[in-house]
Motif scaffolding. Sequence first.
Motif, PDB file in Angstrom:
ATOM      1  N   SER A  22      43.055   7.087  40.801  1.00 18.15           N
ATOM      2  CA  SER A  22      44.403   7.881  41.139  1.00 18.15           C
ATOM      3  C   SER A  22      45.030   7.996  39.844  1.00 18.15           C
ATOM      4  O   SER A  22      45.558   9.053  39.515  1.00 18.15           O
ATOM      5  CB  SER A  22      45.172   6.909  42.019  1.00 18.15           C
ATOM      6  OG  SER A  22      46.259   7.477  42.096  1.00 18.15           O
ATOM      7  N   ARG A  26      46.383  11.502  37.781  1.00 17.32           N
ATOM      8  CA  ARG A  26      47.624  11.646  37.437  1.00 17.32           C
ATOM      9  C   ARG A  26      47.820  12.100  35.944  1.00 17.32           C
ATOM     10  O   ARG A  26      48.481  13.054  35.661  1.00 17.32           O
ATOM     11  CB  ARG A  26      48.648  10.315  37.671  1.00 17.32           C
ATOM     12  CG  ARG A  26      50.052  10.604  37.322  1.00 17.32           C
ATOM     13  CD  ARG A  26      50.949   9.301  37.428  1.00 17.32           C
ATOM     14  NE  ARG A  26      50.241   8.161  36.528  1.00 17.32           N
ATOM     15  CZ  ARG A  26      50.524   8.083  35.309  1.00 17.32           C
ATOM     16  NH1 ARG A  26      51.311   9.006  34.522  1.00 17.32           N
ATOM     17  NH2 ARG A  26      49.959   7.174  34.605  1.00 17.32           N
ATOM     18  N   TRP A  39      48.300  19.343  40.763  1.00 20.99           N
ATOM     19  CA  TRP A  39      48.560  17.758  41.218  1.00 20.99           C
ATOM     20  C   TRP A  39      47.859  17.487  42.296  1.00 20.99           C
ATOM     21  O   TRP A  39      47.826  16.504  42.937  1.00 20.99           O
ATOM     22  CB  TRP A  39      50.053  17.819  41.513  1.00 20.99           C
ATOM     23  CG  TRP A  39      50.881  17.525  40.233  1.00 20.99           C
ATOM     24  CD1 TRP A  39      51.213  18.498  39.317  1.00 20.99           C
ATOM     25  CD2 TRP A  39      50.923  16.278  39.439  1.00 20.99           C
ATOM     26  NE1 TRP A  39      51.923  18.193  38.424  1.00 20.99           N
ATOM     27  CE2 TRP A  39      51.771  16.608  38.400  1.00 20.99           C
ATOM     28  CE3 TRP A  39      50.885  15.124  40.068  1.00 20.99           C
ATOM     29  CZ2 TRP A  39      52.380  15.533  37.404  1.00 20.99           C
ATOM     30  CZ3 TRP A  39      51.318  13.844  39.138  1.00 20.99           C
ATOM     31  CH2 TRP A  39      51.962  14.332  37.931  1.00 20.99           C
ATOM     32  N   ARG A  40      47.041  18.511  43.234  1.00 19.99           N
ATOM     33  CA  ARG A  40      46.303  18.243  44.285  1.00 19.99           C
ATOM     34  C   ARG A  40      45.340  16.911  44.142  1.00 19.99           C
ATOM     35  O   ARG A  40      45.235  16.136  45.048  1.00 19.99           O
ATOM     36  CB  ARG A  40      45.672  19.551  44.886  1.00 19.99           C
ATOM     37  CG  ARG A  40      45.212  19.334  46.178  1.00 19.99           C
ATOM     38  CD  ARG A  40      44.496  20.435  46.804  1.00 19.99           C
ATOM     39  NE  ARG A  40      45.106  21.818  46.410  1.00 19.99           N
ATOM     40  CZ  ARG A  40      46.196  22.027  47.188  1.00 19.99           C
ATOM     41  NH1 ARG A  40      46.863  21.389  47.895  1.00 19.99           N
ATOM     42  NH2 ARG A  40      46.893  23.209  46.808  1.00 19.99           N
ATOM     43  N   LEU A  43      47.230  13.817  44.449  1.00 22.09           N
ATOM     44  CA  LEU A  43      47.678  13.436  45.624  1.00 22.09           C
ATOM     45  C   LEU A  43      46.631  13.065  46.360  1.00 22.09           C
ATOM     46  O   LEU A  43      46.814  12.016  47.178  1.00 22.09           O
ATOM     47  CB  LEU A  43      48.192  14.931  46.246  1.00 22.09           C
ATOM     48  CG  LEU A  43      49.014  14.676  47.513  1.00 22.09           C
ATOM     49  CD1 LEU A  43      50.423  13.550  47.579  1.00 22.09           C
ATOM     50  CD2 LEU A  43      49.693  16.142  47.855  1.00 22.09           C
ATOM     51  N   GLU A  44      45.405  13.527  46.377  1.00 19.59           N
ATOM     52  CA  GLU A  44      44.327  13.257  47.226  1.00 19.59           C
ATOM     53  C   GLU A  44      43.756  11.913  46.867  1.00 19.59           C
ATOM     54  O   GLU A  44      43.516  10.943  47.697  1.00 19.59           O
ATOM     55  CB  GLU A  44      43.265  14.388  47.166  1.00 19.59           C
ATOM     56  CG  GLU A  44      43.653  15.564  47.730  1.00 19.59           C
ATOM     57  CD  GLU A  44      42.561  16.668  47.577  1.00 19.59           C
ATOM     58  OE1 GLU A  44      41.488  16.428  46.883  1.00 19.59           O
ATOM     59  OE2 GLU A  44      42.875  17.809  48.183  1.00 19.59           O
TER      60      GLU A  44
END
Length: 84
Positions: A22, A26, A39-40, A43-44
């Motif tokens: 994660s 980012r 940004w997907r 987010l996932e």
Amino acid sequence: MADEQVDEAAGRARLVELKLASEAARVEAQQGPYSAEQWRPWLEAAAAFQEAVTAHAEQYGLENRFELEKDVVTRALHPAPAEA
């Protein structure tokens, strides 16, 4: 260590991997101009981490999900120095 403790420790190690993934997503998202598509992946990855923390806490009967997440984040982002 009992089998359940070994399994729980392995689960926490997997949570650390998810948190690191994660964080990597980012950092990648921050490399360009903002767009939802950029940004997907973060987010996932962040959602996958949160879901895994919740599932782990439920599986092992941990009463405080927040403490589990705090422990995992600390291990991922502030690892203890390796012992010589």
